[in-house]
Design a protein around this motif. Structure first.
Motif, PDB file in Angstrom:
ATOM      1  N   ALA A 265       0.855  -1.263   0.140  1.00 47.85           N
ATOM      2  CA  ALA A 265       0.018  -0.060  -0.036  1.00 47.85           C
ATOM      3  C   ALA A 265       0.868   1.349  -0.092  1.00 47.85           C
ATOM      4  CB  ALA A 265      -0.706   0.139   1.227  1.00 47.85           C
ATOM      5  N   ASP A 266       0.163   2.348  -0.310  1.00 42.72           N
ATOM      6  CA  ASP A 266       0.910   3.694  -0.208  1.00 42.72           C
ATOM      7  C   ASP A 266       1.456   3.893   0.846  1.00 42.72           C
ATOM      8  OD1 ASP A 266       1.704   6.072  -0.663  1.00 42.72           O
ATOM      9  OD2 ASP A 266      -0.075   7.068  -0.959  1.00 42.72           O
ATOM     10  N   VAL A 267       2.950   4.450   1.210  1.00 45.81           N
ATOM     11  CA  VAL A 267       3.570   4.699   2.356  1.00 45.81           C
ATOM     12  C   VAL A 267       3.645   6.228   2.724  1.00 45.81           C
ATOM     13  CG1 VAL A 267       4.910   2.451   2.067  1.00 45.81           C
ATOM     14  CG2 VAL A 267       5.736   4.772   1.139  1.00 45.81           C
ATOM     15  N   GLU A 268       3.002   7.009   1.997  1.00 43.15           N
ATOM     16  CA  GLU A 268       3.205   8.408   2.142  1.00 43.15           C
ATOM     17  C   GLU A 268       2.792   8.814   3.286  1.00 43.15           C
ATOM     18  OE1 GLU A 268       2.044  12.911  -0.204  1.00 43.15           O
ATOM     19  OE2 GLU A 268       1.418  10.664  -1.100  1.00 43.15           O
ATOM     20  N   GLY A 269       3.643   9.596   3.993  1.00 43.95           N
ATOM     21  CA  GLY A 269       3.137  10.350   5.193  1.00 43.95           C
ATOM     22  C   GLY A 269       3.266   9.274   6.402  1.00 43.95           C
ATOM     23  N   LYS A 270       3.456   8.094   6.229  1.00 44.26           N
ATOM     24  CA  LYS A 270       3.630   7.198   7.356  1.00 44.26           C
ATOM     25  C   LYS A 270       5.067   6.633   8.011  1.00 44.26           C
ATOM     26  CE  LYS A 270      -0.432   4.647   5.465  1.00 44.26           C
ATOM     27  NZ  LYS A 270      -0.937   3.258   4.910  1.00 44.26           N
ATOM     28  N   ASP A 271       5.346   6.541   9.410  1.00 39.76           N
ATOM     29  CA  ASP A 271       6.323   6.126   9.801  1.00 39.76           C
ATOM     30  C   ASP A 271       6.510   4.482   9.263  1.00 39.76           C
ATOM     31  OD1 ASP A 271       6.961   8.331  11.115  1.00 39.76           O
ATOM     32  OD2 ASP A 271       6.144   7.558  13.035  1.00 39.76           O
ATOM     33  N   VAL A 272       7.611   4.148   8.829  1.00 38.99           N
ATOM     34  CA  VAL A 272       7.794   2.799   8.537  1.00 38.99           C
ATOM     35  C   VAL A 272       9.081   1.998   9.195  1.00 38.99           C
ATOM     36  CG1 VAL A 272       7.116   3.021   6.268  1.00 38.99           C
ATOM     37  CG2 VAL A 272       9.319   3.591   6.737  1.00 38.99           C
ATOM     38  N   VAL A 273       8.584   0.746   9.594  1.00 41.46           N
ATOM     39  CA  VAL A 273       9.724  -0.061  10.212  1.00 41.46           C
ATOM     40  C   VAL A 273      10.303  -1.016   9.002  1.00 41.46           C
ATOM     41  CG1 VAL A 273      10.240  -1.504  12.135  1.00 41.46           C
ATOM     42  CG2 VAL A 273       8.667   0.231  12.345  1.00 41.46           C
ATOM     43  N   VAL A 274      11.430  -0.843   8.729  1.00 40.86           N
ATOM     44  CA  VAL A 274      12.072  -1.934   7.905  1.00 40.86           C
ATOM     45  C   VAL A 274      12.716  -3.050   8.815  1.00 40.86           C
ATOM     46  CG1 VAL A 274      13.765  -2.343   6.047  1.00 40.86           C
ATOM     47  CG2 VAL A 274      12.635  -0.023   6.281  1.00 40.86           C
ATOM     48  N   ILE A 275      12.324  -4.338   8.819  1.00 40.83           N
ATOM     49  CA  ILE A 275      12.848  -5.298   9.707  1.00 40.83           C
ATOM     50  C   ILE A 275      13.303  -6.321   8.787  1.00 40.83           C
ATOM     51  CG2 ILE A 275      10.519  -6.551   9.563  1.00 40.83           C
ATOM     52  CD1 ILE A 275      10.935  -6.795  12.593  1.00 40.83           C
ATOM     53  N   ASP A 276      14.506  -6.794   9.380  1.00 43.87           N
ATOM     54  CA  ASP A 276      15.258  -8.143   8.844  1.00 43.87           C
ATOM     55  C   ASP A 276      15.929  -8.617   9.761  1.00 43.87           C
ATOM     56  OD1 ASP A 276      16.174  -9.588   6.932  1.00 43.87           O
ATOM     57  OD2 ASP A 276      17.312  -7.991   5.757  1.00 43.87           O
ATOM     58  N   ASP A 277      16.702  -9.763   9.529  1.00 48.69           N
ATOM     59  CA  ASP A 277      17.400 -10.546  10.616  1.00 48.69           C
ATOM     60  C   ASP A 277      18.795  -9.960  10.760  1.00 48.69           C
ATOM     61  OD1 ASP A 277      18.208 -11.364   8.009  1.00 48.69           O
ATOM     62  OD2 ASP A 277      18.948 -13.469   8.671  1.00 48.69           O
ATOM     63  N   MET A 278      19.598  -9.512   9.728  1.00 47.22           N
ATOM     64  CA  MET A 278      20.749  -8.937   9.977  1.00 47.22           C
ATOM     65  C   MET A 278      21.002  -7.507   9.313  1.00 47.22           C
ATOM     66  SD  MET A 278      23.280 -11.401   8.221  1.00 47.22           S
ATOM     67  CE  MET A 278      22.603 -12.997   8.597  1.00 47.22           C
ATOM     68  N   ILE A 279      22.105  -6.822   9.737  1.00 48.60           N
ATOM     69  CA  ILE A 279      22.420  -5.736   8.824  1.00 48.60           C
ATOM     70  C   ILE A 279      23.960  -6.271   8.655  1.00 48.60           C
ATOM     71  CG2 ILE A 279      23.299  -3.237   8.874  1.00 48.60           C
ATOM     72  CD1 ILE A 279      20.862  -2.491  10.708  1.00 48.60           C
ATOM     73  N   SER A 280      24.155  -6.477   7.417  1.00 45.89           N
ATOM     74  CA  SER A 280      25.699  -6.899   7.061  1.00 45.89           C
ATOM     75  C   SER A 280      26.390  -5.637   6.717  1.00 45.89           C
ATOM     76  CB  SER A 280      25.678  -7.862   6.373  1.00 45.89           C
ATOM     77  OG  SER A 280      27.051  -8.485   5.998  1.00 45.89           O
ATOM     78  N   SER A 281      26.585  -5.408   5.549  1.00 42.93           N
ATOM     79  CA  SER A 281      27.230  -4.267   4.790  1.00 42.93           C
ATOM     80  C   SER A 281      26.163  -3.000   5.305  1.00 42.93           C
ATOM     81  CB  SER A 281      27.666  -4.446   3.563  1.00 42.93           C
ATOM     82  OG  SER A 281      26.515  -4.421   2.655  1.00 42.93           O
ATOM     83  N   GLY A 282      24.976  -3.109   5.285  1.00 41.55           N
ATOM     84  CA  GLY A 282      23.932  -2.326   5.100  1.00 41.55           C
ATOM     85  C   GLY A 282      23.588  -1.512   3.919  1.00 41.55           C
TER      86      GLY A 282
END
Length: 390
Positions: A265-282
């Motif tokens: 759906a449309d993300v405009e104006g919303k806070d978003v949480v990007v979730i994953d198992d790991m941050i490697s290089s980023g």
């Protein structure tokens, strides 16, 4: 979970916690929690079943000294006969070093895994039960075969079981299907969703976890199940990206990403949480955040169980300074350099109490199903912070 639930349950055996050098910091916190709970317990040590139940510390003195050649041995400096042993280690702790022919070497995951086997071997079958708590599962990124290549994670799981390990507990396994390698043994993969939600509510007072104000984003197809659970238990929508790769090229051992395509759906104006198992290089997280900002998302939170930051923090520093990323959250299940802990945008998600609960529950031979599914606790904390009505 109240510790009073265990008042009438006899421990499986005297508790012993082995925090290998890679996990000394979190191991000390875990030990303090359990010691505090048991000190306040009404269980009487006059009963033969609760002898040595209340102690100042349950940590077992172990060490893995090395010879000048770089070879090592595991030593347990006290009796562990009949103990219910819990071994905690962080295979990603690259801060530890040893000398090899006069040169300084940083410990790799292979080194940490070898030390784990040394301590298990030193126990020589004297412990009543051995549970390995390995938050970042060793070689978990090599979980399937796509060419003529080794299946390192499956081999490691087999090896540990064959050495006498009864239970393996990990956190947010890269692919939980790897447990199929040991179908007759106990393997648990634990999600830190509750701790992420609690940390956000505690550190960001104006956060609004409603469908109109927030979305959960999976950065690729592999993280979809995590995002679905997070979104479902909070009651917000989710979206996902899939990585379009160039399979005609291999760069640094992988096919380069051509583009991130978005579904949702449309993300405009919303806070978003990007979730994953790991941050490697980023790189992937930064690319996803860039795509979300292009779609006019509001604040972007990056939540990852393991913050490895293999290429340093420069990219995240610039992303924060430019307003691309608002906060980064990772747990203390793996090594955290002081530089990371001092970042203005960083939120540390402490998992030590959760591990202490798991150990204390298992030592009493009680069910951990309530800990593995935190839905009820998530709803309680959402009510506490006024995110949902009673």
């Amino acid at each position: 979970m109240s510790q009073n639930n265990f008042l009438d349950v006899i421990p499986y055996g005297d508790l012993g916690i082995v925090a290998l050098e890679s996990s000394r910091s979190i191991g000390a916190k875990v030990d303090r929690y359990i010691s505090s709970w048991r000190t306040e317990s009404e269980n009487s040590e006059e009963s033969i079943h609760f002898t040595s139940y209340k102690k100042d510390s349950y940590l077992i003195d172990t060490t893995c000294p090395r010879f000048g050649s770089g070879e090592a041995k595991g030593i347990i400096n006290e009796s562990i006969r009949g103990k219910d042993l819990y071994i905690l280690l962080d295979v990603c702790n690259h801060s530890l070093t040893y000398k090899l022919c006069g040169q300084i070497n940083h410990m790799s995951p292979d080194d940490h895994y070898a030390d784990l086997k040394r301590i298990i071997a030193a126990a020589s079958g004297k412990a009543r039960r051995i549970t390995v708590i390995m938050p970042f599962l060793y070689e978990s990124r090599q979980h399937r075969r796509s060419a003529r290549e080794s299946l390192d994670c499956a081999l490691a799981l087999h090896e540990l079981i064959n050495m006498g390990v009864d239970t393996i507990i990990t956190f947010d396994a890269h692919d939980p299907r790897v447990q199929n390698a040991i179908p007759l043994s106990t393997f648990e993969t634990v999600q830190p969703t509750y701790q992420f939600i609690k940390a956000m509510l505690k550190n960001v007072p104006d956060i609004q976890m409603t469908p109109e104000k927030m979305m959960i984003i999976s950065p690729d197809e592999g993280a979809t199940s995590r995002a679905i659970y997070f979104a479902g238990v909070v009651g917000v929508n989710m979206g996902m990206f899939y990585k379009r790769r160039d399979y005609t090229k291999i760069v640094e051992g992988r096919n380069p990403i051509v583009a991130h395509e978005f579904l949702g759906a449309d993300v405009e104006g919303k806070d978003v949480v990007v979730i994953d198992d790991m941050i490697s290089s980023g790189e992937s997280m930064i690319d996803v955040a860039t795509e979300l900002k292009r779609r006019k998302a509001n604040r972007i939170f990056v939540a990852s169980t393991f913050g490895l930051f293999t290429n340093g923090f420069e990219k995240f520093d610039k992303a924060y300074e430019s307003g691309l990323i608002y906060r980064v959250m990772t747990t203390n299940l793996v090594y955290q350099p002081e530089e990371l802990l001092s970042k203005e945008y960083y939120i540390n998600v402490d998992m030590s109490k959760y591990i202490a609960l798991l150990i204390n529950t298992l030592n009493h031979d009680a069910s951990i199903s309530g800990l593995l599914d935190p839905s009820e606790r998530i709803h309680k904390v959402l009510k506490k912070y006024g995110q949902i009505e009673d």
